[in-house]
Design an enzyme around this catalytic site. Structure first.
Site, mmCIF file in Angstrom:
data_model
loop_
_atom_site.group_PDB
_atom_site.id
_atom_site.type_symbol
_atom_site.label_atom_id
_atom_site.label_comp_id
_atom_site.label_asym_id
_atom_site.label_seq_id
_atom_site.Cartn_x
_atom_site.Cartn_y
_atom_site.Cartn_z
ATOM 1 N N CYS A 153 -0.452 5.059 2.204
ATOM 2 C CA CYS A 153 -2.127 5.254 1.260
ATOM 3 C C CYS A 153 -0.959 3.597 0.422
ATOM 4 O O CYS A 153 -1.973 2.687 1.467
ATOM 5 C CB CYS A 153 -1.226 6.899 0.630
ATOM 6 N N SER A 154 -1.115 3.837 -0.824
ATOM 7 C CA SER A 154 -1.141 2.539 -1.435
ATOM 8 C C SER A 154 0.855 2.608 -1.965
ATOM 9 O O SER A 154 -0.251 1.998 -3.491
ATOM 10 C CB SER A 154 -2.090 1.684 -1.642
ATOM 11 N N CYS A 155 0.945 3.353 -2.208
ATOM 12 C CA CYS A 155 2.368 3.181 -3.030
ATOM 13 C C CYS A 155 3.049 2.144 -4.181
ATOM 14 O O CYS A 155 2.783 1.609 -3.280
ATOM 15 C CB CYS A 155 3.682 4.211 -2.451
ATOM 16 N N CYS A 183 2.888 0.230 1.296
ATOM 17 C CA CYS A 183 2.920 1.440 1.921
ATOM 18 C C CYS A 183 2.130 1.437 2.726
ATOM 19 O O CYS A 183 1.026 1.438 2.231
ATOM 20 C CB CYS A 183 2.765 2.465 0.278
#
Lengths: 193, 209, 209, 193
Positions: free
Chosen positions: A105-107, A102
Site C-alpha cells: 500500500c504505502s505505509c 511499502c
C-alpha cells in the site's frame, strides 16, 4: 490544472457528493474533518523526524536508545502518533544505506514525517525500489557508490521504519535545533544520503 | 488475495517522477479526511482490503487518494450506510462508480487501541534463523507479498505480536501473531541485484528452512 | 519482464461476462486489420512484447484491440515510421497517446515462415520426467508465466523446437528451443484445486527436478 | 452504444488517424486491409473446427491420426491457417474435461475457430480459469460433476490446443455435415461439454 478545473473533475464531484451524504447522515462531523486536516497538515511533518535525528546526532546515549527501542526513545520527545505503533530506526553508515518502502500500500510513519509525498505512493516507487533500488535512487538524484551495501525495508506489517542518516561533516558543536535544519525528509526515507 | 496491489518487483511502471505533492487537488484532501473520520464498523485491515478489492483497472488508473475515495464508498455501500445510486445522482457526472469484488467476510466490530498485543507464547523463530516464506494464496486479505513466497530468508529482528491482518480484515478475530523482519537476498528474489530486501512477515507466513 | 499481462491466477477481475463479440465497434476491427497488415520490421514476439510494455493502467483499462492499437502505435513510433504528435493532431481529441517502457532491444529483420524449426540436438527432457520451472525474471520478453516459476511439474508432451521468444522479440536471434507441455497440480500452484494446469514451456525455462 | 457514439469515441478517432497516416505513407495497402478482414470474417470460423470434430466422430482412423498429429490430420481436410503452426488435440471423455486458455495474451487457433469472442480475451477468463476452472465454467453455464478430472491447457507458446468433445448420444449414423451442426465453438475451447 487550476482549481477551477478541479471543480469539474468527476472525481471531485463524487467526493463532494459523498461528503454531503455522510454529513447529512451524521456519519462524519465537519468539525472532525477540519480538526483531522489541521492536525495532519499543521501538527505533523518532517520537522518531527528531523528533531529525532538531531537529538541522535547530538546525544550518543539517546541514539543508542533510539536504535534499541525506537518507540520508547521518541516518546521521550513526546513523539509517536498515527502510524507509529512500533518503530524501528535503521542507521546509515559509510558502508550501509537503508531505504524504506511499502510495496503493498504505502505505509509511512505519519507521526514522524507527516503524510507522504506522491512519489512515495507511486506505482513506480513501490514496484521498483525492492528490485532495483540503485536505479530508483539514481533517478531521484542519489547516486550510491557500488561499495555501499543497500538494504531495502518493505514495511509490510505495522512496524514503521525510519532511517537515521549520517551526520554531515562540519556540524560539530551545533545545537540540536540548528542540526535539525540539516535534515531532509528524503534522508529519513532513505532516498537521499 | 493475489491482487493488483501486490506490485513489488513488477516491471512496466516507468521512471521515477519527483512529484512532491501530498494532495494534487482539494478533492484528494477531502477523500483523505472522509476516509480518516467516517464512522463505521471496521478496521485498518479491512480498509486496506477494500482498496485491494477495487477493480484492477480502477486501482491502477486512480491515484492514491482516488483509491481511498473508491474504497471508502465500497465500504460504506457494503454496510448499507450509503447507496451508490444516490452518489451517482448527486455527483451528476460521469464519475465512475467504484466496483470491487466481494470480501470473504466483513468485520462486525471496530478495534480499540493499536495493533500491538502481548501473547502468552514465545516466538517460534529467533534472530539468525533461516526460514522460508510459505507459498500461500489465501482468498482474503494478506500481508505476505507474492515476491517473497517460496524464498529463503534470514530472521534479523523479532518484533512484538500484532493483530493478524488475515483474520482481522474479515471479522475472524484478532489472532495476534509475532512479526519478524526477514531479510532476503535480491539475487535470490530476482536473479540479480547486490542489495537485500527485508520484509515484515507474520509467524504463520513462515516455516523453518 | 514481470509485466501486467502476466495475470494467470490473479484475483480481482470479477465474474465471467458472456460477451460474444469479436469486435465491439468498427474501430476495433480497424485496429485488428492495421496491426495485422502494417508493413514494418518485426515479428509476433516483439508485437506481444509491445503490448506487455504498455503502461499497466492503459493495459487494464483498454479492451483487447485497444491494446493492439496502442502497441501498433508504439511499434511504429519506435521505428520512426510515424510520429505520435501527428496522430494527436489528426485525432483532434482527448484520446490518450499510448505510453510504453522501452524494449531491451528491437528486431531489425522480419522472419520468414512460421515459428517451428528443426534443430540438430535431442530434447533434454522426456515424457514422464519431473522438472522444475526455473524462477527467472528476464528483463525482456518471456513466455514463462509467473505462476509456475519455482514449481514442480511433469513433462506430458515433447513438442517440436520453436523460435525462442525471449531472444526473437529483441533481435537477438531465433535460438530455437524445444517446447514441452508441463503439467502442474493446481494444489501445488495455488494450495487448492483438484485440477491440473498444463503450460507450454521452452527448454531454457526448465531444470531437472 | 450506437455506431454514432462509436464515431466520437476518442479511440475511434485515434484509430482513424493512424489508418489515414499509414495509408498515406504506404505502410498499409487498403486492399490488403479489406482482404484481411474478408478472410478472417468470412473464410475462418468455428465451422472449420466443427468439420474436424465431425470427421473425428465419424472416422475412428482419422480420430487416431488427429490425436497423434493434429496438424497432419487437419491438413487432410485442407485446414491449418493462421495461428495453427502446431496443433495438439485433447480429447474429452466421460472422466476428463479439457479447457483451453492463454493467460499471457489470448492465443487461439484462428485457423480452426476464427477470431475469439471477447470473453476468451477477458481479464477474468485469463486470470481465473487456471486457478478455479470449475467456478469459471459454472458461471458460463457448464456445471462439471465433481468426479470429472479437469485439465486446463495454457497455450503459452506457439502450440495451439483444440478440444475434441464427446460425441452426443443419438447421433449414430448421421453424416459428417449433419454431425458438424451439433458442434459448438464453446465445446472446442472447453467451456461447454
Amino acid at each position: 490544472m487550476t482549481d477551477h478545473d478541479h471543480d469539474h473533475d468527476p472525481r471531485a464531484l463524487r467526493a463532494e457528493a459523498l461528503e454531503a451524504i455522510l454529513i447529512e447522515r451524521g456519519l462524519v462531523d465537519p468539525a472532525v474533518i477540519d480538526s483531522t486536516l489541521d492536525y495532519f497538515e499543521n501538527d505533523l511533518g518532517p520537522m518531527l523526524g528531523a528533531q529525532v535525528v538531531a537529538k541522535a546526532w547530538a546525544d550518543p546515549a539517546f541514539k543508542r536508545r533510539l536504535l534499541d527501542d525506537g518507540l520508547g526513545a521518541i516518546a521521550e520527545l513526546g513523539l509517536g502518533g498515527p502510524q507509529v505503533d512500533h518503530l524501528v530506526v535503521v542507521e546509515n553508515t559509510p558502508d550501509v544505506h537503508n531505504v524504506v518502502v511499502c510495496t503493498l500500500c504505502s505505509c509511512y510513519p505519519w507521526g514522524l514525517l507527516g503524510l507522504p509525498p506522491a512519489w512515495y505512493k507511486s506505482l513506480a516507487y513501490r514496484s521498483r525500489v525492492v528490485r532495483e533500488p540503485r536505479n530508483v535512487l539514481a533517478e531521484m538524484g542519489c547516486e550510491l557508490p557500488d561499495d555501499i551495501e543497500v538494504r531495502v525495508w518493505d514495511s509490510s506489517a505495522e512496524v514503521r521504519y525510519f532511517v537515521l542518516p549520517e551526520r554531515p561533516n562540519g556540524t560539530d558543536g551545533l545545537p540540536e535545533d540548528v542540526l535539525a535544519e540539516h535534515v531532509h525528509r528524503d534522508q529519513m526515507i532513505g532516498v537521499a544520503r | 488475495m493475489d491482487g493488483i496491489h501486490d506490485i513489488g518487483g513488477m516491471d512496466g511502471f516507468g521512471r521515477m517522477a519527483r512529484d512532491e505533492s501530498v494532495f494534487h487537488a482539494p478533492w484528494e484532501r477531502t477523500a483523505f479526511a472522509l476516509a480518516s473520520s467516517a464512522r463505521m464498523v471496521g478496521n485498518t485491515d479491512d480498509f486496506r482490503h477494500a482498496i485491494e478489492r477495487l477493480d484492477p483497472a480502477f486501482y491502477l488508473g486512480a491515484d492514491y487518494y482516488g483509491r481511498w475515495l473508491g474504497a471508502l464508498e465500497v465500504r460504506l455501500r457494503e454496510r448499507d450506510l450509503i447507496d451508490s445510486d444516490e452518489v451517482d445522482r448527486r455527483a451528476g457526472s460521469a464519475a465512475a462508480r467504484p466496483r470491487a469484488i466481494a470480501s470473504a467476510g466483513l468485520p462486525t466490530a471496530s478495534p480499540e487501541g493499536g495493533p500491538v498485543r502481548t501473547i502468552d507464547r514465545r516466538p517460534l523463530y529467533a534472530v539468525g534463523q533461516s526460514v522460508i516464506a510459505r507459498d500461500l494464496h489465501p482468498v482474503g486479505h494478506t500481508r505476505l507479498p507474492r515476491y517473497v513466497r517460496g524464498h529463503h530468508g534470514t530472521i534479523t529482528r523479532v518484533h512484538p505480536a500484532f493483530v493478524f491482518p488475515d483474520t482481522n480484515a474479515h471479522g475472524w478475530g484478532e489472532d495476534p501473531q509475532y512479526v519478524y523482519a526477514v531479510q532476503f537476498a535480491a539475487s535470490h528474489l530476482w536473479g540479480a541485484g547486490d542489495h537485500s530486501v527485508s520484509v515484515d512477515l507474520f509467524e504463520p507466513y513462515l516455516e523453518a528452512a
